[in-house]
Scaffold this motif. Structure first.
Motif, PDB file in Angstrom:
ATOM      1  N   LYS A  10       0.809  -1.220   0.000  1.00 19.93           N
ATOM      2  CA  LYS A  10       0.000   0.000   0.000  1.00 19.93           C
ATOM      3  C   LYS A  10       0.841   1.269   0.000  1.00 19.93           C
ATOM      4  O   LYS A  10       0.570   2.212  -0.751  1.00 19.93           O
ATOM      5  N   SER A  11       1.864   1.293   0.857  1.00 27.19           N
ATOM      6  CA  SER A  11       2.700   2.506   0.915  1.00 27.19           C
ATOM      7  C   SER A  11       3.428   2.732  -0.401  1.00 27.19           C
ATOM      8  O   SER A  11       3.801   3.858  -0.723  1.00 27.19           O
ATOM      9  N   ALA A  39      -1.989  16.350   5.688  1.00 29.00           N
ATOM     10  CA  ALA A  39      -1.831  14.902   5.489  1.00 29.00           C
ATOM     11  C   ALA A  39      -1.093  14.255   6.659  1.00 29.00           C
ATOM     12  O   ALA A  39      -0.358  14.915   7.393  1.00 29.00           O
ATOM     13  N   VAL A  40      -1.365  12.955   6.785  1.00 25.81           N
ATOM     14  CA  VAL A  40      -0.664  12.158   7.798  1.00 25.81           C
ATOM     15  C   VAL A  40      -0.040  10.963   7.090  1.00 25.81           C
ATOM     16  O   VAL A  40      -0.713  10.286   6.309  1.00 25.81           O
ATOM     17  N   HIS A  59      11.000  13.032  -3.677  1.00 30.82           N
ATOM     18  CA  HIS A  59      10.607  12.680  -2.311  1.00 30.82           C
ATOM     19  C   HIS A  59       9.273  11.972  -2.417  1.00 30.82           C
ATOM     20  O   HIS A  59       8.458  12.282  -3.279  1.00 30.82           O
ATOM     21  N   TYR A  60       9.105  10.997  -1.551  1.00 29.91           N
ATOM     22  CA  TYR A  60       7.871  10.223  -1.595  1.00 29.91           C
ATOM     23  C   TYR A  60       7.087  10.414  -0.315  1.00 29.91           C
ATOM     24  O   TYR A  60       7.651  10.395   0.791  1.00 29.91           O
ATOM     25  N   PHE A  61       5.777  10.551  -0.474  1.00 26.59           N
ATOM     26  CA  PHE A  61       4.902  10.630   0.681  1.00 26.59           C
ATOM     27  C   PHE A  61       3.916   9.469   0.616  1.00 26.59           C
ATOM     28  O   PHE A  61       3.267   9.239  -0.407  1.00 26.59           O
ATOM     29  N   ALA A  62       3.852   8.718   1.690  1.00 30.01           N
ATOM     30  CA  ALA A  62       2.885   7.606   1.757  1.00 30.01           C
ATOM     31  C   ALA A  62       1.865   7.931   2.831  1.00 30.01           C
ATOM     32  O   ALA A  62       2.216   8.039   4.012  1.00 30.01           O
ATOM     33  N   PRO A  63       0.617   8.142   2.436  1.00 39.16           N
ATOM     34  CA  PRO A  63      -0.400   8.482   3.434  1.00 39.16           C
ATOM     35  C   PRO A  63      -0.744   7.290   4.313  1.00 39.16           C
ATOM     36  O   PRO A  63      -0.625   6.145   3.903  1.00 39.16           O
TER      37      PRO A  63
END
Lengths: 341, 251
Positions: free
Chosen positions: A268-269, A286-287, A332-336
């Protein structure tokens, strides 16, 4: 602030302390200085290598408390299992025997020694000291690996597995080992774990019979723990399940602990990650987790719409690492995260 | 005492004998024994069997017009009456990496008795062993005379000393069927891969021991050339005595 980075050689002492605190079933974290030094060295070389396809790399990640500048947890990835030594599990089967005379069948669960999990990536060596074992830190250290995989998919196999330590009793003895392992290995559990950490695991294939073991012949205490995880790993299992790992028919050869699996692209991430930079508005409320796209200078931090000062600290940590080694701006990666940190 | 082949008129007496007699051999076969079916098959076997054919042959012992015992022989075991047995062997656990080596015993279900002849059942009134031995002698004489039917050897599965403990340690755990309901055919539900001693509890504790009650029978069998070849009856773990050939030496 808590963050995740690759382990470095200077982490040896801290890693040694963690290894001594880790449970008996965590063979990938041996209580041996030289072995740990070898693992650290190999991890550093793995992060630094230009890898086009998964091979004999092993990565160790450190969970760091920046306020105390100390390493408080560790997790790992084996890029491809079964390359240097066999990777064994028991495969749990439902076997039917049909009697023509009786016109009925007999269904029996059995365990068969298997190397089917060879050629897969393995999430390994997860351990956080008791003081720091919070849901947020478990999330961070476990999922940081997924974000690293997301940045470098070519380094890992299409399928990733994760094993969980099995159940031990109040005397720290494994009912599964006492019934199965002791019978075939003629040694105590900790001795077998020691050999596993220090020697080639090929002795497992030498001493375990090539024939099925029928579960109904095992003591009830051993049957009860097959495929069951240690209660202390409930939080880690929750993370794995929310990432998309699903239970498999494989269990650990020594303690009967469960094995979960997922296609790399289904994590998922990884599948929900977004490329971001410091100005991205989607980060406002966001979190989740934020990681830079570097290898040797990989960093991953928790993100929960924090105050401006904390945001700046996060970005400084992420980009500060990159500034030292990269002139170009990496992604940069953001995984909610659905349930927060 | 007269010993003769059973005939149709014996049906009622056979039912009574099965109900009230003592099974010297084949206690687990009695549970699935249907007198009418077995008797009909026996009559057909006496009339039509030839060459290597599967059949059953029932002989009865009669004293003053009363049936006091019966014995059933099976030819070509495995094709109708299953001839499953446990072979007691050893497994070696050896690691060159660790320089360790140890062994343990294993029980392996197999069909090696396929084609043999056997006594599947012997029931006598009052547990009279003399009647049983006389029936067995008559049965063996018949088998020797009909060497075409019994050319691949002969075996006898003796009742175990351990009673239900073998079944409870092996069969019941594999099939969930209690000993009181376990019959000869339930061995067909067992796996054919080796079962390790370490998981069998007390099942192998009575190895190579016969109960005092069957010792006269053992002596008689050994005197005829039968021997124990590490085979156990899969239901109660009783020792199986085998004779490679019924043909006289030099024949």
């Amino acid at each position: 602030m808590m963050y995740v980075r690759p382990c470095v050689l200077d982490d040896l002492e801290a890693l040694e302390n963690l290894a001594y605190d880790s449970p008996i079933g965590l063979t990938s974290l041996p209580e041996n200085t030289e072995k740990l030094r070898e693992q650290l060295d190999k991890s550093c070389r793995s992060f630094a290598a230009a890898v086009q396809s998964p091979g004999d790399e092993e990565y160790l990640f450190a969970l760091v408390d920046s306020s105390r500048n100390c390493l408080v947890g560790v997790s790992g990835i084996i890029a491809k299992s079964g390359l240097r030594e066999p990777y064994f599990n028991f495969r749990r089967e439902q076997h039917f025997i049909y009697s023509q005379s009786l016109q009925k069948s007999n269904a029996m669960r059995r365990l068969v020694l298997s190397t089917d999990n060879s050629g897969k990536s393995v999430f390994s060596s997860f351990f956080i000291g008791t003081e720091y074992r919070t849901p947020a830190n478990v999330n961070l250290l476990a999922r940081a690996r997924v974000l690293y995989v997301a940045g470098f998919p070519q380094r890992f196999c299409d399928e990733i597995i994760v094993e969980f330590v099995g159940i031990t009793d109040e005397r720290s003895e494994s009912p599964f080992w006492n019934a199965v392992g002791r019978a075939f290995f003629s040694m105590e559990y900790d001795q077998a774990e020691h050999y596993c950490g220090m020697l080639s695991k090929s002795f497992i294939g030498e001493l375990t019979p090539p024939f099925p073991i029928y579960e109904s012949l095992l003591p009830a205490s051993a049957q009860a723990v097959i495929g069951q995880h240690d209660a202390d790993d409930k939080d880690l299992l929750a993370v794995a399940l929310s990432e998309g790992f699903y239970p498999t028919s494989f269990v650990d050869v020594f303690d009967g602990g469960p094995c979960f699996s997922s296609r790399r692209e289904h994590l998922k991430s990884l599948s929900q990650r977004m490329a971001v930079d410091a100005t991205s508005q989607l980060l406002d409320n966001a979190v989740g987790l934020l990681a830079n796209g570097l290898s040797e200078d990989f960093r991953c931090v928790p993100w929960h719409g924090q105050a401006e000062a904390d945001r700046l600290a996060c970005w400084a940590l992420l980009t500060g690492a990159q500034a030292a080694t990269a002139e170009t701006q990496p992604k940069h990666y953001f995984a909610p995260l659905e349930f927060g940190l | 005492m007269i010993i003769r082949a059973a005939h149709l008129d014996d049906r009622a007496a056979l039912v009574r004998l099965i109900g009230s007699g003592v099974a010297l051999l084949g206690a687990s076969v009695v549970k699935e024994w249907r007198t009418e079916r077995q008797l009909n098959e026996s009559l057909l076997s006496f009339d039509f069997s030839e060459g290597e054919s599967a059949g059953n042959f029932i002989f009865v012992a009669e004293v003053k017009g009363e049936l006091v015992g019966l014995i059933e022989l099976q030819s070509m075991v495995g094709y109708s009456f299953n001839g499953l047995s446990f072979l007691l062997g050893k497994a070696l656990h050896r690691s060159d990496n660790l320089s360790v080596c140890h062994e343990q015993r294993v029980l392996t279900l197999d069909h090696s008795l396929l084609g043999s002849g056997c006594f599947s059942l012997c029931v006598v009134l009052d547990g009279n062993c003399d009647v049983g031995l006389a029936l067995m002698q008559a049965g063996l004489d018949f088998a020797k005379a009909r060497n075409d039917l019994f050319s691949q050897g002969f075996y006898v599965a003796l009742p175990a000393q351990s009673g239900p403990s073998f079944w409870q340690a092996v069969g019941e755990r594999l099939t969930a069927i209690p000993f009181t309901q376990a019959s000869h055919v339930h061995a067909e539900l067992f796996p054919q891969s080796p079962l390790f001693e370490c998981f069998l509890g007390e099942a192998l504790a009575h190895e190579n021991k016969n109960s005092p009650q069957v010792q006269p029978l053992v002596d008689w069998l050994v005197g005829l050339g039968f021997s124990y070849q590490q085979r156990r009856y899969p239901i109660d773990g009783g020792l199986i005595y085998q004779l490679v050939s019924l043909a006289p030496a030099g024949n």
